[in-house]
Design a protein around this motif. Sequence first.
Motif, PDB file in Angstrom:
ATOM      1  N   LEU A 295       4.242 -46.255  61.490  1.00  0.00           N
ATOM      2  CA  LEU A 295       4.526 -45.703  62.809  1.00  0.00           C
ATOM      3  C   LEU A 295       4.100 -44.236  62.863  1.00  0.00           C
ATOM      4  N   PRO A 296       3.225 -43.850  63.792  1.00  0.00           N
ATOM      5  CA  PRO A 296       2.870 -42.435  63.940  1.00  0.00           C
ATOM      6  C   PRO A 296       4.092 -41.590  64.282  1.00  0.00           C
ATOM      7  N   THR A 297       4.067 -40.327  63.881  1.00  0.00           N
ATOM      8  CA  THR A 297       5.220 -39.457  64.079  1.00  0.00           C
ATOM      9  C   THR A 297       4.800 -38.082  64.586  1.00  0.00           C
ATOM     10  N   LEU A 298       5.751 -37.448  65.250  1.00  0.00           N
ATOM     11  CA  LEU A 298       5.674 -36.027  65.583  1.00  0.00           C
ATOM     12  C   LEU A 298       6.945 -35.414  65.013  1.00  0.00           C
ATOM     13  N   SER A 299       6.801 -34.527  64.047  1.00  0.00           N
ATOM     14  CA  SER A 299       7.981 -33.978  63.372  1.00  0.00           C
ATOM     15  C   SER A 299       8.050 -32.469  63.538  1.00  0.00           C
ATOM     16  N   LEU A 300       9.292 -31.951  63.531  1.00  0.00           N
ATOM     17  CA  LEU A 300       9.578 -30.538  63.794  1.00  0.00           C
ATOM     18  C   LEU A 300      10.044 -29.880  62.498  1.00  0.00           C
ATOM     19  N   TRP A 301       9.480 -28.688  62.189  1.00  0.00           N
ATOM     20  CA  TRP A 301       9.690 -28.074  60.879  1.00  0.00           C
ATOM     21  C   TRP A 301      10.105 -26.609  61.005  1.00  0.00           C
ATOM     22  N   GLY A 302      11.173 -26.255  60.268  1.00  0.00           N
ATOM     23  CA  GLY A 302      11.646 -24.874  60.228  1.00  0.00           C
ATOM     24  C   GLY A 302      11.937 -24.435  58.804  1.00  0.00           C
ATOM     25  N   PRO A 303      13.110 -24.810  58.262  1.00  0.00           N
ATOM     26  CA  PRO A 303      13.457 -24.394  56.896  1.00  0.00           C
ATOM     27  C   PRO A 303      12.676 -25.135  55.814  1.00  0.00           C
ATOM     28  N   THR A 304      12.034 -26.241  56.174  1.00  0.00           N
ATOM     29  CA  THR A 304      11.153 -26.943  55.243  1.00  0.00           C
ATOM     30  C   THR A 304       9.748 -26.953  55.831  1.00  0.00           C
ATOM     31  N   HIS A 305       8.777 -27.442  55.045  1.00  0.00           N
ATOM     32  CA  HIS A 305       7.379 -27.350  55.465  1.00  0.00           C
ATOM     33  C   HIS A 305       6.664 -28.652  55.132  1.00  0.00           C
ATOM     34  N   PRO A 306       5.778 -29.110  56.014  1.00  0.00           N
ATOM     35  CA  PRO A 306       5.069 -30.359  55.715  1.00  0.00           C
ATOM     36  C   PRO A 306       4.176 -30.281  54.487  1.00  0.00           C
ATOM     37  N   ASP A 307       3.775 -29.087  54.084  1.00  0.00           N
ATOM     38  CA  ASP A 307       3.007 -28.952  52.844  1.00  0.00           C
ATOM     39  C   ASP A 307       3.858 -29.300  51.619  1.00  0.00           C
ATOM     40  N   ILE A 308       5.182 -29.324  51.808  1.00  0.00           N
ATOM     41  CA  ILE A 308       6.097 -29.663  50.710  1.00  0.00           C
ATOM     42  C   ILE A 308       6.616 -31.093  50.867  1.00  0.00           C
ATOM     43  N   TYR A 309       6.964 -31.476  52.083  1.00  0.00           N
ATOM     44  CA  TYR A 309       7.654 -32.746  52.310  1.00  0.00           C
ATOM     45  C   TYR A 309       6.913 -33.719  53.234  1.00  0.00           C
ATOM     46  N   GLY A 310       5.936 -33.262  53.978  1.00  0.00           N
ATOM     47  CA  GLY A 310       5.373 -34.074  55.041  1.00  0.00           C
ATOM     48  C   GLY A 310       4.588 -35.280  54.567  1.00  0.00           C
ATOM     49  N   PRO A 311       4.426 -36.288  55.444  1.00  0.00           N
ATOM     50  CA  PRO A 311       3.615 -37.460  55.109  1.00  0.00           C
ATOM     51  C   PRO A 311       2.200 -37.062  54.688  1.00  0.00           C
ATOM     52  N   LEU A 312       1.690 -37.769  53.687  1.00  0.00           N
ATOM     53  CA  LEU A 312       0.346 -37.511  53.185  1.00  0.00           C
ATOM     54  C   LEU A 312      -0.682 -38.470  53.787  1.00  0.00           C
ATOM     55  N   THR A 313      -0.211 -39.454  54.536  1.00  0.00           N
ATOM     56  CA  THR A 313      -1.112 -40.425  55.147  1.00  0.00           C
ATOM     57  C   THR A 313      -1.461 -39.999  56.581  1.00  0.00           C
ATOM     58  N   LYS A 314      -2.424 -40.673  57.179  1.00  0.00           N
ATOM     59  CA  LYS A 314      -2.896 -40.311  58.508  1.00  0.00           C
ATOM     60  C   LYS A 314      -1.905 -40.770  59.590  1.00  0.00           C
ATOM     61  N   GLY A 315      -2.026 -40.160  60.778  1.00  0.00           N
ATOM     62  CA  GLY A 315      -1.230 -40.583  61.922  1.00  0.00           C
ATOM     63  C   GLY A 315       0.034 -39.771  62.130  1.00  0.00           C
ATOM     64  N   HIS A 316       0.161 -38.636  61.422  1.00  0.00           N
ATOM     65  CA  HIS A 316       1.392 -37.848  61.509  1.00  0.00           C
ATOM     66  C   HIS A 316       1.064 -36.422  61.943  1.00  0.00           C
ATOM     67  N   HIS A 317       1.866 -35.926  62.873  1.00  0.00           N
ATOM     68  CA  HIS A 317       1.605 -34.643  63.511  1.00  0.00           C
ATOM     69  C   HIS A 317       2.825 -33.746  63.337  1.00  0.00           C
ATOM     70  N   PHE A 318       2.568 -32.459  63.153  1.00  0.00           N
ATOM     71  CA  PHE A 318       3.633 -31.522  62.812  1.00  0.00           C
ATOM     72  C   PHE A 318       3.664 -30.364  63.805  1.00  0.00           C
ATOM     73  N   ILE A 319       4.874 -29.943  64.163  1.00  0.00           N
ATOM     74  CA  ILE A 319       5.063 -28.702  64.912  1.00  0.00           C
ATOM     75  C   ILE A 319       5.849 -27.758  64.014  1.00  0.00           C
ATOM     76  N   LEU A 320       5.211 -26.636  63.667  1.00  0.00           N
ATOM     77  CA  LEU A 320       5.838 -25.659  62.788  1.00  0.00           C
ATOM     78  C   LEU A 320       6.468 -24.556  63.621  1.00  0.00           C
ATOM     79  N   THR A 321       7.610 -24.074  63.198  1.00  0.00           N
ATOM     80  CA  THR A 321       8.269 -22.990  63.903  1.00  0.00           C
ATOM     81  C   THR A 321       7.377 -21.754  63.949  1.00  0.00           C
ATOM     82  N   PRO A 322       7.388 -21.018  65.066  1.00  0.00           N
ATOM     83  CA  PRO A 322       6.661 -19.744  65.112  1.00  0.00           C
ATOM     84  C   PRO A 322       7.478 -18.594  64.536  1.00  0.00           C
ATOM     85  N   ASN A 323       8.715 -18.884  64.120  1.00  0.00           N
ATOM     86  CA  ASN A 323       9.601 -17.834  63.627  1.00  0.00           C
ATOM     87  C   ASN A 323       9.102 -17.279  62.286  1.00  0.00           C
ATOM     88  N   ASP A 324       9.260 -15.971  62.102  1.00  0.00           N
ATOM     89  CA  ASP A 324       8.812 -15.340  60.852  1.00  0.00           C
ATOM     90  C   ASP A 324       9.566 -15.879  59.641  1.00  0.00           C
TER      91      ASP A 324
END
Length: 364
Positions: A295-324
Amino acid sequence: MNESKLPKNARILIVRISAIGDVLHSTSVVHNLKRLCPSCHITWLVSPPASLLLEGNPDIDRLLVWDRRPFDDAARHLDVRRLYHALKEARRLLAPYKFDIALDIQGLFLSGLLTHMSHASRRIGIHERHEGNFLFMTEMAPDIPNRHKIRRYMTALYPLGIEASDFRPGLVLNLPEEAIHFAQTLLAKHGIVSHDPARPLLLINVRTTWPDKNWPPEYFGRALNELPSDIQIVFTGAPADTPYIETAQRAMGSRPSLSLAGKTNLLQLAGVFHEADLLLTGDTGPLYIAEAVGLPTLSLWGPTHPDIYGPLTKGHHFILTPNDCHACCKTKCRHKTNACMNAIEPSVVKTALLNLLEPPTGKA
């Protein structure tokens, strides 16, 4: 791969007892192990509820289910007698079997102790946490600069002659037909149509296990309330998620939606995911269930990061916080503000949802 480092028909114990997302991450490790060493016999020691996601896994020859929850409760209350009995039960489960190799891909003191109970002549740990785990190992996998959890878990295979270049990404979840049928029946009961290109099915998961990974529920509602009416919106979650889902629904005004909170177990939830077109979620176990069923996903990230936890397969989209301040990997915000998640604007999420669902793309 250097096959000389792994004896034929090796009896291998995997110790990864929890949690849902990490157990699913670990299925990638076991799949690569079985793919490259098909003659090995793999036993996995795991705890409920994550154990449900390993049932019928084709890469696992034997599943040993040890419930760690009584142990955790006893530890919280410093109840030595109950701790002893919980560990005694784990020892009883392991005692009938002989293992050549035990791989601890959790890295805790507890998982190290359980690994030691296996009496495997080789006990391999990973550089994941620092809780005295190494005291129970006969060897440690090499540390690597890559931060992604799956790639770090994969290092447990390096001493067996399996190299980083051998790795193929992808999670494994055996989804039985009865789980799919359950999901189809449940959705139809509430008038939800699946696999209809004209009426995409959007699933929403509003909560995570870490307080600071949670996006405000009213933000979910604001992101959803102006989506086109042909997009079907269904909330999923545990019974405890109901108040947060209701807050999101109130923020949606008159926009119709359905809540399935508490109406599925994990496999039935996977069945619901199988019927959907997109999942909106934070960084939590359902994200990886979605990946496992395609199932494709759109996931929201703040205290964690997709470079650490995110799906490694295709079809997944990430929104990263703009907060410093972000990617602290802390379970609770040290500033007590959750500023990183709060900085993700509902309008940004709404635009991303529209791009992914209009025109409907179906499943990847």
